[in-house]
Design an enzyme around this catalytic site. Structure first.
Site, PDB file in Angstrom:
ATOM      1  N   LYS A 237      90.352  37.627 -81.647  1.00 43.51           N
ATOM      2  CA  LYS A 237      90.516  37.598 -83.104  1.00 43.51           C
ATOM      3  C   LYS A 237      89.196  37.212 -83.773  1.00 43.51           C
ATOM      4  CE  LYS A 237      92.293  32.844 -83.338  1.00 43.51           C
ATOM      5  NZ  LYS A 237      91.176  32.232 -84.068  1.00 43.51           N
ATOM      6  N   LYS A 266      92.607  27.692 -81.401  1.00 43.66           N
ATOM      7  CA  LYS A 266      91.190  28.053 -81.454  1.00 43.66           C
ATOM      8  C   LYS A 266      90.713  28.026 -82.905  1.00 43.66           C
ATOM      9  CE  LYS A 266      90.679  28.885 -77.044  1.00 43.66           C
ATOM     10  NZ  LYS A 266      91.763  27.976 -76.663  1.00 43.66           N
ATOM     11  N   ASP A 267      89.395  27.945 -83.088  1.00 43.88           N
ATOM     12  CA  ASP A 267      88.808  27.897 -84.417  1.00 43.88           C
ATOM     13  C   ASP A 267      89.173  29.123 -85.243  1.00 43.88           C
ATOM     14  OD1 ASP A 267      86.947  26.544 -82.352  1.00 43.88           O
ATOM     15  OD2 ASP A 267      86.305  25.654 -84.242  1.00 43.88           O
ATOM     16  N   LYS A 268      89.247  28.932 -86.566  1.00 42.89           N
ATOM     17  CA  LYS A 268      89.473  30.063 -87.464  1.00 42.89           C
ATOM     18  C   LYS A 268      88.166  30.794 -87.733  1.00 42.89           C
ATOM     19  CE  LYS A 268      90.748  31.335 -92.184  1.00 42.89           C
ATOM     20  NZ  LYS A 268      91.247  30.884 -93.498  1.00 42.89           N
TER      21      LYS A 268
END
Length: 643
Positions: A237, A266-268
């Site tokens: 993503k 997980k990080d955006k």
């Protein structure tokens, strides 16, 4: 090791840019009561396997109609003016390295931050294959031999349409086999659509295709006998929150998001790669969505016997670019060598607390103290210090009207799966807008973020105070793990611990020492550090002996966390560039598509590119902080991005 540790010395603390290349994107002071008088009915419970999460999941995200009482709202209006959070506001104060820091911009572009999950076996998860097996018993069809280009274009537009009543008519003849193939292609390539055959007024046959209505159950396909129950795949993503990404996939598949399970969040603002499992969803149904989803790719499909659980990973591998880096080769080498050999303080990073002055731990305190109306207001009231001023329009409307329905009407589309949206929906649906029941409309794992944020806040404060007073040496009464390999267990985990004594002190280093996260299932240091926990929690009206909450979801079991971490697989280099809009990293998708990092000429700017692996439950931003010696809060970083 001993020589490194003996030389450790504490140092005193004194915009989003558009990506150059995009893949498509659908981017209170009262003491806590022992019991709280309320009945628990959780509308967010889910029947799907793996929908529950443990209390320790962070190791491995009124009277008016639809409102709360005006008295509660007015009481909350007395808070001071809001500003953005900085590191010092959440206890992040100290450094352990002696090198000179330097200027660098973190996450100027989301592609400057790549994260790949590392599984329990130590393998870095990569997206290497977008193919998927055809459904058993159904032969894949060539769409071009069944649907015209015009029909395909119309169906693609229909997928993006907001109107649930929109449809497209496909002209077909009397040949039943031809119509069957059309239905089969729709089923294979457009899983979020439904198709029906009907007759027109002049007697001709057409196939009507439209979006399947939410809540309408589609005909279930039989799960092949002998096939494992879970489809495991790699999720890639870009610049997207994990819950938003999975929510989007679930919407297209017409399933609940809780059908998916993962080992960790997980990080955006990053490009991230991780494994996901889904319960009895055919790989082909998921794989076909690669043609319609934006900012998401899914691949490396296989079927497995069990779902992933939170914490079933050993860490994450990072590739990070720091733009506008102002350092010499020697400065960089000194900083990275110290990072590699000495490590960094294992603080909970700013992501844990949000970026406005209403930190997530404040909501956690309200929940722990059973102040439900206060928690509601903290979640919904206007923010300052956030990145989107438009977000405050609906928040200000809420503060003026306390009307959930009209506030929802003003909420932008991208917030429709947010905690705020779910909370407002709850205020509309529950009797008398009961704030406790309304809060239960927020998914459990999100509510847990609030109370775990409070644990993290106290942990950061205690750690900074310990370093300030005792430096980086083990002291009698500290805690160390007893049944884990210290070299491997560097994140947080529920582990057995023992106290450091005069007799065994020589056996341990500062890298062995853990500090507890507050809870009813852990023990505290027997030195004065243990007393700090009690006094710090008492300052917020929390009794450290009453963390087993009447509401089970808000009970804090506790945990242990290493105070220092050493990275693995460390590498670094200086990169020259001239155009900040061009990327300096190669993602997994780039490699699949054969896209190279673009060459640049007349380079006048300098960036630092680094990569390293960290154990689970540690923050790469805290590692970067130790290298640069700068505030990593979004408030501070925004001042560096104005170039």
């Amino acid at each position: 090791m001993a020589s490194v540790e003996s030389n450790l010395k504490r140092d005193a603390l004194d915009d989003d840019t558009a990506p150059a290349k995009r893949i498509k994107s659908d981017e209170g002071d009262d003491q806590m009561k022992a019991t709280c008088s309320t009945s628990v009915q959780d509308p967010a419970k889910d029947p799907h396997p793996n929908s529950g999460e443990s209390n320790n999941d962070d190791k491995k995200m009124e009277e008016n109609e639809g409102g709360i009482s005006m008295e509660d709202a007015e009481r909350m209006d007395d808070t001071p003016e809001l500003v953005g959070l900085k590191e010092k506001d959440v206890g992040i104060l100290e450094y352990i390295s002696k090198h000179e820091g330097f200027h660098g911009v973190l996450k100027q572009r989301y592609r400057d931050f790549l994260v790949n999950e590392i599984d329990e076996a130590g393998n870095i998860i990569r997206l290497t294959d977008l193919s998927y097996p055809a459904p058993e018993g159904e032969k894949p069809l060539d769409v071009n031999s069944v649907l015209s280009k015009e029909d395909q274009e119309q169906l693609a537009q229909l997928l993006q349409a907001d109107d649930m009543e929109a449809s497209h008519l496909i002209q077909v003849g009397d040949d039943k086999e031809e119509r069957t193939k059309v239905h089969q292609v729709i089923r294979q390539l457009y899983p979020s659509m439904e198709s029906t055959t009907s007759d027109t007024a002049d007697g001709k046959k057409v196939i009507k295709v439209m979006k399947a209505k939410p809540g309408v159950k589609r005909r279930k396909s039989r799960w092949p006998k002998g096939r494992p129950d879970f489809c495991k795949f790699v999720l890639y993503k870009e610049n997207m929150d994990l819950n938003d990404a999975l929510g989007l996939v679930a919407r297209y598949l017409h399933i609940r998001p809780h059908n998916f399970a993962m080992a960790g969040n997980k990080d955006k603002r990053a490009v991230t790669v991780q494994e996901i499992t889904s319960y009895r969803i055919d790989a082909a149904r998921i794989g076909r969505l690669n043609d319609v989803l934006r900012g998401i790719r899914m691949g490396n499909f296989r079927y497995v016997k069990k779902a992933l659980n939170l914490g079933e990973l050993s860490g994450n591998h990072f590739v990070i670019v720091l733009r506008n880096a102002q350092c010499s080769e020697q400065q960089l080498t000194e900083a990275m060598t110290s990072f590699k050999d000495v490590g960094f303080i294992n603080y909970f990073g700013m992501q844990r607390f949000g970026n406005s002055s209403i930190a997530t731990y404040m909501v956690g305190i309200a929940l722990l103290k059973c102040k439900w109306s206060e928690a509601v207001e903290l979640i919904l009231k206007p923010r300052e210090g956030g990145s989107n001023k438009e977000d405050n329009k609906w928040r200000e409307h809420w503060m003026k009207t306390k009307n959930a329905q009209s506030t929802l009407d003003k909420m932008p589309r991208h917030k429709r799966t947010s905690a705020e949206n779910q909370l407002l929906t709850g205020l509309m649906k529950v009797q008398k807008a009961d704030p406790f029941q309304a809060l239960l409309f927020i998914p459990r794992h999100v509510r847990l973020i609030y109370i775990h944020s409070f644990q993290s806040y106290i942990w950061n404060l205690v750690l900074s105070r310990r370093i300030q007073k005792y430096g980086l040496q083990p002291i009698i009464g500290d805690l160390v793990p007893t049944d884990n390999d210290p070299s491997e267990q560097q994140g947080s985990g529920v582990i057995k611990t023992a106290y450091i004594t005069e007799e065994n002190k020589s056996e341990y280093s500062i890298y062995d020492v853990v500090l507890p996260l507050p809870g009813f299932g852990i023990k505290y240091p027997t030195n004065e550090v243990g007393e700090w926990y009690k006094s710090m929690m008492a300052e917020h009206g929390i009794d450290s002996d009453k963390l087993k909450h009447h509401v089970k979801d808000y009970s804090l079991l506790g945990d242990y966390r290493k105070i220092l971490v050493k990275p693995k697989n460390v590498a670094w280099s200086i990169q020259k560039y001239s155009n900040y809009k061009l990327h300096l990293t190669q993602t997994d998708l780039d490699k699949l598509e054969g896209t190279e990092v673009p060459e640049q000429t007349d380079c006048t700017e300098q960036a630092v590119k680094m990569e390293f692996s960290l154990p689970s439950s540690t923050y790469a931003t805290m590692a970067i902080r130790e290298i640069l010696k700068i505030d990593t809060s979004s408030v501070h970083q925004a001042t560096l991005n104005k170039t």
